[in-house]
Design an enzyme around this catalytic site. Sequence first.
Site, PDB file in Angstrom:
ATOM      1  N   GLU A 161      -6.241  42.960  -5.156  1.00  0.00           N
ATOM      2  CA  GLU A 161      -6.377  43.749  -6.368  1.00  0.00           C
ATOM      3  C   GLU A 161      -7.652  44.574  -6.198  1.00  0.00           C
ATOM      4  O   GLU A 161      -8.718  44.017  -5.936  1.00  0.00           O
ATOM      5  CB  GLU A 161      -6.493  42.834  -7.594  1.00  0.00           C
ATOM      6  CG  GLU A 161      -6.462  43.638  -8.867  1.00  0.00           C
ATOM      7  CD  GLU A 161      -6.595  42.794 -10.134  1.00  0.00           C
ATOM      8  OE1 GLU A 161      -6.571  41.553 -10.043  1.00  0.00           O
ATOM      9  OE2 GLU A 161      -6.731  43.408 -11.200  1.00  0.00           O
TER      10      GLU A 161
ATOM     11  N   ARG B  85      -7.244  27.767  -0.622  1.00  0.00           N
ATOM     12  CA  ARG B  85      -8.203  28.850  -0.525  1.00  0.00           C
ATOM     13  C   ARG B  85      -9.438  28.382   0.227  1.00  0.00           C
ATOM     14  O   ARG B  85      -9.703  27.172   0.318  1.00  0.00           O
ATOM     15  CB  ARG B  85      -8.592  29.364  -1.909  1.00  0.00           C
ATOM     16  CG  ARG B  85      -9.090  28.292  -2.864  1.00  0.00           C
ATOM     17  CD  ARG B  85      -9.504  28.844  -4.213  1.00  0.00           C
ATOM     18  NE  ARG B  85     -10.866  29.372  -4.171  1.00  0.00           N
ATOM     19  CZ  ARG B  85     -11.164  30.633  -4.426  1.00  0.00           C
ATOM     20  NH1 ARG B  85     -10.224  31.481  -4.751  1.00  0.00           N
ATOM     21  NH2 ARG B  85     -12.406  31.047  -4.371  1.00  0.00           N
TER      22      ARG B  85
ATOM     23  N   LYS C 126     -14.840  37.058  -7.240  1.00  0.00           N
ATOM     24  CA  LYS C 126     -15.138  38.492  -7.317  1.00  0.00           C
ATOM     25  C   LYS C 126     -15.917  38.816  -8.581  1.00  0.00           C
ATOM     26  O   LYS C 126     -16.789  39.675  -8.582  1.00  0.00           O
ATOM     27  CB  LYS C 126     -13.834  39.301  -7.304  1.00  0.00           C
ATOM     28  CG  LYS C 126     -13.329  39.590  -5.906  1.00  0.00           C
ATOM     29  CD  LYS C 126     -12.279  40.694  -5.924  1.00  0.00           C
ATOM     30  CE  LYS C 126     -10.916  40.128  -6.199  1.00  0.00           C
ATOM     31  NZ  LYS C 126      -9.832  41.103  -6.008  1.00  0.00           N
TER      32      LYS C 126
HETATM   33  P1  ATP Z   1      -8.893  37.825  -8.685  1.00  0.00           P
HETATM   34  O1  ATP Z   1      -9.399  36.726  -9.518  1.00  0.00           O
HETATM   35  O2  ATP Z   1      -9.525  39.148  -8.990  1.00  0.00           O
HETATM   36  O3  ATP Z   1      -7.402  37.867  -8.526  1.00  0.00           O
HETATM   37  P2  ATP Z   1      -8.854  37.099  -5.922  1.00  0.00           P
HETATM   38  O4  ATP Z   1     -10.003  36.595  -5.129  1.00  0.00           O
HETATM   39  O5  ATP Z   1      -7.623  36.288  -6.059  1.00  0.00           O
HETATM   40  O6  ATP Z   1      -9.490  37.481  -7.289  1.00  0.00           O
HETATM   41  P3  ATP Z   1      -7.174  39.207  -4.900  1.00  0.00           P
HETATM   42  O7  ATP Z   1      -7.528  40.635  -4.672  1.00  0.00           O
HETATM   43  O8  ATP Z   1      -6.100  38.883  -5.849  1.00  0.00           O
HETATM   44  O9  ATP Z   1      -8.515  38.503  -5.328  1.00  0.00           O
HETATM   45  O10 ATP Z   1      -6.898  38.522  -3.492  1.00  0.00           O
HETATM   46  C1  ATP Z   1      -6.122  39.077  -2.476  1.00  0.00           C
HETATM   47  C2  ATP Z   1      -5.558  37.979  -1.636  1.00  0.00           C
HETATM   48  O11 ATP Z   1      -6.598  37.195  -1.064  1.00  0.00           O
HETATM   49  C3  ATP Z   1      -4.691  37.056  -2.464  1.00  0.00           C
HETATM   50  O12 ATP Z   1      -3.496  36.810  -1.761  1.00  0.00           O
HETATM   51  C4  ATP Z   1      -5.527  35.809  -2.588  1.00  0.00           C
HETATM   52  O13 ATP Z   1      -4.714  34.666  -2.653  1.00  0.00           O
HETATM   53  C5  ATP Z   1      -6.374  35.820  -1.320  1.00  0.00           C
HETATM   54  N1  ATP Z   1      -7.651  35.133  -1.532  1.00  0.00           N
HETATM   55  C6  ATP Z   1      -8.566  35.379  -2.478  1.00  0.00           C
HETATM   56  N2  ATP Z   1      -9.592  34.525  -2.412  1.00  0.00           N
HETATM   57  C7  ATP Z   1      -9.336  33.690  -1.387  1.00  0.00           C
HETATM   58  C8  ATP Z   1     -10.017  32.573  -0.801  1.00  0.00           C
HETATM   59  N3  ATP Z   1     -11.195  32.142  -1.263  1.00  0.00           N
HETATM   60  N4  ATP Z   1      -9.443  31.969   0.266  1.00  0.00           N
HETATM   61  C9  ATP Z   1      -8.268  32.404   0.749  1.00  0.00           C
HETATM   62  N5  ATP Z   1      -7.582  33.435   0.255  1.00  0.00           N
HETATM   63  C10 ATP Z   1      -8.084  34.083  -0.805  1.00  0.00           C
END
Ligand code: ATP
Length: 548
Positions: A29, A257, A267
């Site tokens: 996102e 994660r 974020k």
């Molecule tokens: P938000 O709360 O804004 O959704 P987010 O960290 O999930 O934050 P995204 O942009 O939705 O951000 O993440 C993009 C991809 O990265 C998603 O598929 C998410 O599952 C993955 N991702 C985010 N944080 C992690 C993490 N700490 N470890 C592994 N994968 C992650």
Amino acid sequence: MINFIQQEIENDLKEGKYKNGILTRFPPEPNGYLHIGHAKSVCLNFGLANFNNGFCNLRFDDTNPTKEDIEYVDSIQEDIKWLGFDWGERKFFASDYFGKFYEYAVELIKRGLAYVDDLSAEEIKNYRGTLTEGGKESPCRNRSIEENLDLFERMKAGEFADGEKVLRAKIDMASPNINMRDPVIYRITRSHHHHTGDEWLIYPMYDFAHPLEDAIEGISHSICTLEFEDHRPFYDWLLDSLGFDINSRPRQIEFARLDLTNTITSKRKLRQLVEEKHVRGWDDPRMPTLSGLRRRGFTPAAIRDFCERIGVAKSNSLVDIAMLEHCVREDLNQNADRVMAVLNPLKVVLTNVTETEYLLAENHPARGGNRYVPFTREIFIEREDFMEDAPKKFFRLKPGGEVRLKYAYIIKCEEVIKDSEGNVVELHCTIDPTSKSGGATAGRKIKGTIHWVSAQHALKAEVRLYDYLLTTDEKGNLPEDFIGALNPKSLIVIENALIEPSVKLTAAGTHFQFLRLGYFVTDPDTTPEKLVFNRVVSLKDTWQKVRD
Ligand code: ATP
Ligand code: MG
């Protein structure tokens, strides 16, 4: 690549599913910069695609107009490329599918599987029930298909105020899974969207949009983090309800994660650090963002290696940041040239040296390569390498003692010069002229070897030393009040460090090992007048200790 997701992919292929091949996606996102947690997901999604001869889409999941920005769209692409992955022509924006999402919503209504609800957000929450109690049906739940179609179209046309009506899936208010209790799938919000402008007044919810994005693109395996496990029933319900074929429609698989000690991977919190100016920006070298790690001097190879080593699991766990630092050291140990730099200089006059000499120095113990370093009557050594009242085991310089200067001579401390307050300001030493490499006393056993730079030739540099933004407790948990707990010593700036002259004209992003001090990288703040370095990591590897 052996992990449980690869196993699942192989099982699916064996069962004859996904005849068109394997297609994954990385769906950020654009509401912030990518961080080390995202790197795990990037490596996994592109890695699985490559391993299975498939492709990975880069898809901006930009269905929420309020927090997203084009700045993030650009930075995300830069960071993925830097990590070493290529989406080719496969760059997509979920917002390009707004028209299709709308049509799918209409289709759901026509199938009697969605309805327009007049309840307020507050009421919907109250009707939803709890983990132990079922929910209550909305009075609007049994509207006719015709009425729902009409109301939904009027939502789109702007006849209602923000929040006045929503579209909900019609599933089961008694479901033990709260996500299945008629989730909201469309809401009205008059927000400007960075990609579609003011075209839309209604926006799909994430849980509705994501499976459709996957299905529209023909994704085979939709890999996401564990918190979406409870959302999978809705993912499947939606695609089944719309008639997507079970043998080719996307399948959601969850993985743990990445959480790292001493590291913020939210974020929202990272944005707070930037907006409240606790750091210099998204690319501050203390930030766990990919742009911060890049500026700090972490390499793409080290980060990929780290992601490979931590593996992919089905339950959450905390990884020690020492392991990431270990991967960085391994890479830089192989690839960074060695040079000499003095961070805290103490002047040494070598009283029996009269002429400048150029001494051969090795650039790298394995790769080889040589350079000449100037050796002069006046040099600087590290202040910590001299001690006036030294304990027995102190093998560096002390009054009357001897030490070897790297690539040069053994020197003996003859005299300690102090200022009126008793501070040591200068040492007078003599060299053993036959002790350099190839000389008669070259093999003389001396316990300590120290680094140095020529006073006349050394280049001035600013060196920035970093520590963790946050310290963690014994379990590795971050403190609740993370702003209040920020480490006041996370950045130490050394204004007047001295570097050997071979480092001149170095582009930003060049790595060095400063002998005995650690790995350093030139910062983009470097100008023709002034070198600026970031310390990447110290030489001390604590990962071994953590493992034992
Ligand atoms: P938000 O709360 O804004 O959704 P987010 O960290 O999930 O934050 P995204 O942009 O939705 O951000 O993440 C993009 C991809 O990265 C998603 O598929 C998410 O599952 C993955 N991702 C985010 N944080 C992690 C993490 N700490 N470890 C592994 N994968 C992650
Ligand atoms: Mg997310």
